[in-house]
Design an enzyme around this catalytic site. Structure first.
Site, short mmCIF file in Angstrom:
data_model
loop_
_atom_site.label_atom_id
_atom_site.label_comp_id
_atom_site.label_asym_id
_atom_site.label_seq_id
_atom_site.Cartn_x
_atom_site.Cartn_y
_atom_site.Cartn_z
N SER A 17 0.84 -1.21 0.00
CA SER A 17 0.00 0.00 0.00
C SER A 17 0.88 1.26 0.00
CB SER A 17 -0.88 -0.03 1.25
OG SER A 17 -1.57 1.19 1.44
N GLY A 18 0.30 2.35 -0.41
CA GLY A 18 0.89 3.68 -0.21
C GLY A 18 2.32 3.84 -0.72
N ASP A 38 4.20 -8.12 3.63
CA ASP A 38 3.08 -7.31 4.09
C ASP A 38 2.12 -8.22 4.86
OD1 ASP A 38 1.99 -4.28 2.90
OD2 ASP A 38 0.60 -5.49 4.09
N ARG A 150 0.63 13.32 19.28
CA ARG A 150 0.92 12.03 18.62
C ARG A 150 2.19 11.44 19.23
NH1 ARG A 150 -3.22 9.91 16.73
NH2 ARG A 150 -2.09 8.64 15.24
N TYR A 153 3.67 7.94 18.01
CA TYR A 153 4.19 7.96 16.63
C TYR A 153 5.50 8.76 16.56
CZ TYR A 153 4.21 8.37 11.50
OH TYR A 153 4.55 8.30 10.17
N PRO A 189 -3.37 5.68 1.99
CA PRO A 189 -4.47 5.21 2.85
C PRO A 189 -4.27 5.58 4.33
CG PRO A 189 -3.94 3.54 1.22
CD PRO A 189 -2.91 4.62 1.07
N ARG A 194 -7.82 12.03 6.71
CA ARG A 194 -7.68 13.43 7.10
C ARG A 194 -7.66 14.34 5.86
NH1 ARG A 194 -2.57 15.63 10.49
NH2 ARG A 194 -2.85 13.65 11.50
N1 LIG Z 1 1.60 8.84 4.63
C1 LIG Z 1 2.35 9.78 5.20
O1 LIG Z 1 2.01 10.97 5.23
C2 LIG Z 1 3.65 9.40 5.85
C3 LIG Z 1 4.49 10.43 6.28
C4 LIG Z 1 5.70 10.12 6.86
C5 LIG Z 1 6.07 8.82 7.02
N2 LIG Z 1 5.24 7.82 6.61
C6 LIG Z 1 5.70 6.43 6.82
O2 LIG Z 1 5.75 5.77 5.57
C7 LIG Z 1 5.52 4.37 5.77
C8 LIG Z 1 4.41 3.92 4.83
O3 LIG Z 1 3.24 4.66 5.14
P1 LIG Z 1 1.97 4.73 4.16
O4 LIG Z 1 1.40 6.07 4.34
O5 LIG Z 1 2.34 4.24 2.82
O6 LIG Z 1 1.02 3.70 4.91
P2 LIG Z 1 -0.10 2.65 4.38
O7 LIG Z 1 -0.99 2.46 5.54
O8 LIG Z 1 -0.65 3.07 3.08
O9 LIG Z 1 0.76 1.32 4.13
C9 LIG Z 1 1.40 0.64 5.18
C10 LIG Z 1 1.59 -0.80 4.76
O10 LIG Z 1 2.27 -1.46 5.84
C11 LIG Z 1 1.64 -2.71 6.08
N3 LIG Z 1 1.84 -3.09 7.48
C12 LIG Z 1 1.34 -2.48 8.59
N4 LIG Z 1 1.70 -3.16 9.68
C13 LIG Z 1 2.45 -4.21 9.26
C14 LIG Z 1 3.09 -5.28 9.93
N5 LIG Z 1 3.02 -5.44 11.26
N6 LIG Z 1 3.79 -6.18 9.18
C15 LIG Z 1 3.84 -6.07 7.82
N7 LIG Z 1 3.24 -5.08 7.15
C16 LIG Z 1 2.55 -4.16 7.86
C17 LIG Z 1 0.17 -2.46 5.77
O11 LIG Z 1 -0.51 -3.68 5.52
C18 LIG Z 1 0.26 -1.56 4.54
O12 LIG Z 1 0.33 -2.31 3.35
C19 LIG Z 1 5.19 4.21 7.25
O13 LIG Z 1 6.36 3.82 7.94
C20 LIG Z 1 4.76 5.60 7.66
O14 LIG Z 1 4.93 5.83 9.03
C21 LIG Z 1 4.04 8.07 6.02
#
Ligand SMILES: NC(=O)c1ccc[n+]([C@@H]2O[C@H](COP(=O)([O-])OP(=O)(O)OC[C@H]3O[C@@H](n4cnc5c(N)ncnc54)[C@H](O)[C@@H]3O)[C@@H](O)[C@H]2O)c1
Length: 248
Positions: A17-18, A38, A150, A153, A189, A194
């Site tokens: 994802s993402g 994942d 937060r 986090y 996602p 938000r």
């Molecule tokens: N979206 C943002 O604005 C943002 C900003 C800064 C940092 N991040 C970081 O980027 C990374 C990805 O975030 P995203 O926004 O793409 O999130 P997302 O929720 O879209 O995707 C996260 C993925 O991680 C998987 N996952 C969650 N827990 C897991 C586990 N225990 N074992 C294996 N897989 C697991 C989920 O199934 C999902 O596919 C994260 O570390 C997040 O903290 C995101």
């Protein structure tokens, strides 16, 4: 693409994802063979592409991580790049210190800190045997500046940045590099709930000098440049990709 690049193997956690999903697309385009870990097995398989492997794995579980890396080493015999991307922001109850339930605190630290530790621990012996490797940990600007309310986090991402730096120091002599990528706000996602609310999106974007949130592909591009090996002298860095947010 050279033959050498075609043979390179990248492991991406949370690739379903993402940012992780976009990273899979970018690394396949660069010629990597992927192993995608994942919780969501179907999403992992989809993201891995036809030459790669998608593995259902929980990065918080030592057994699950060990089994996944055993499969990867058996299949491909090498791990050139590990992207520690899987992460969670915590539920609505993960707020200030005294209001955060203990189990919620532990869950956030487990995915965001224990996960990178377990996956790096599993990848390092193969990288050390090869005398090369690159571990890229997706932290956050929340590891550099505080997001109010937060605590779990923010703490976990601060730890992820220092974990990446610690790896850089401890494994430099083995030819292994480690860097953290710190995205600002990215439309995925994780954040869509938000950002799909116009007032909340405006509030977030008003803090960002470039005036907009990032798309996951923009973070994936930075990870792909790191993974390419072109920035060969970079290790121990925390790269902020945040539209100027932390420079303010
Ligand atoms: N979206 C943002 O604005 C943002 C900003 C800064 C940092 N991040 C970081 O980027 C990374 C990805 O975030 P995203 O926004 O793409 O999130 P997302 O929720 O879209 O995707 C996260 C993925 O991680 C998987 N996952 C969650 N827990 C897991 C586990 N225990 N074992 C294996 N897989 C697991 C989920 O199934 C999902 O596919 C994260 O570390 C997040 O903290 C995101």
């Amino acid at each position: 693409m050279t033959d050498h690049q075609a043979a390179r193997v990248a492991v991406i956690t949370g690739g379903g994802s993402g940012i992780g999903r976009a990273t899979c697309v970018a690394l396949i385009a660069q010629g990597f063979t992927l192993a995608v870990l994942d919780l969501d097995s179907d999403a992992a398989k989809m993201a891995a592409g036809s030459d790669g492997v998608g593995i259902a794995a929980d990065v918080t579980s030592p057994e699950s991580v060990e089994a996944a890396f055993a499969e990867i080493v058996k299949l491909f015999g090498r791990v050139d790049v590990l992207v520690n991307n899987a992460g969670i922001s915590g539920s609505a109850s993960a707020t200030t210190c005294h209001e955060t339930p203990v189990e919620e605190w532990d869950r956030v630290q487990a995915v965001n800190v224990r996960g990178p530790y377990l996956c790096s621990r599993a990848a390092l012996p193969t990288m050390m045997a090869a005398g090369t490797g690159h571990i890229i940990t997706v932290a956050s600007v929340a590891g550099q500046i505080v997001f109010p309310g937060r605590a779990a986090y923010v703490t976990s991402k601060g730890a992820a940045v220092m974990f990446a730096k610690s790896l850089a120091i401890d494994y430099a002599a083995h030819g292994i590099r480690s860097n953290a990528v710190c995205p600002g706000m990215v439309y995925t996602p994780m954040t869509a709930w938000r950002l799909d609310q116009p007032e909340l999106r405006d509030m977030v974007e008003s803090k960002i000098p470039l005036g907009r949130v990032a798309q996951p592909e923009e973070i994936a591009e930075a990870i792909a440049v790191l993974a390419s090996g072109r920035l060969a002298y970079l290790t121990g860095a925390a790269l902020n990709i945040d539209g100027g947010w932390t420079a303010l």
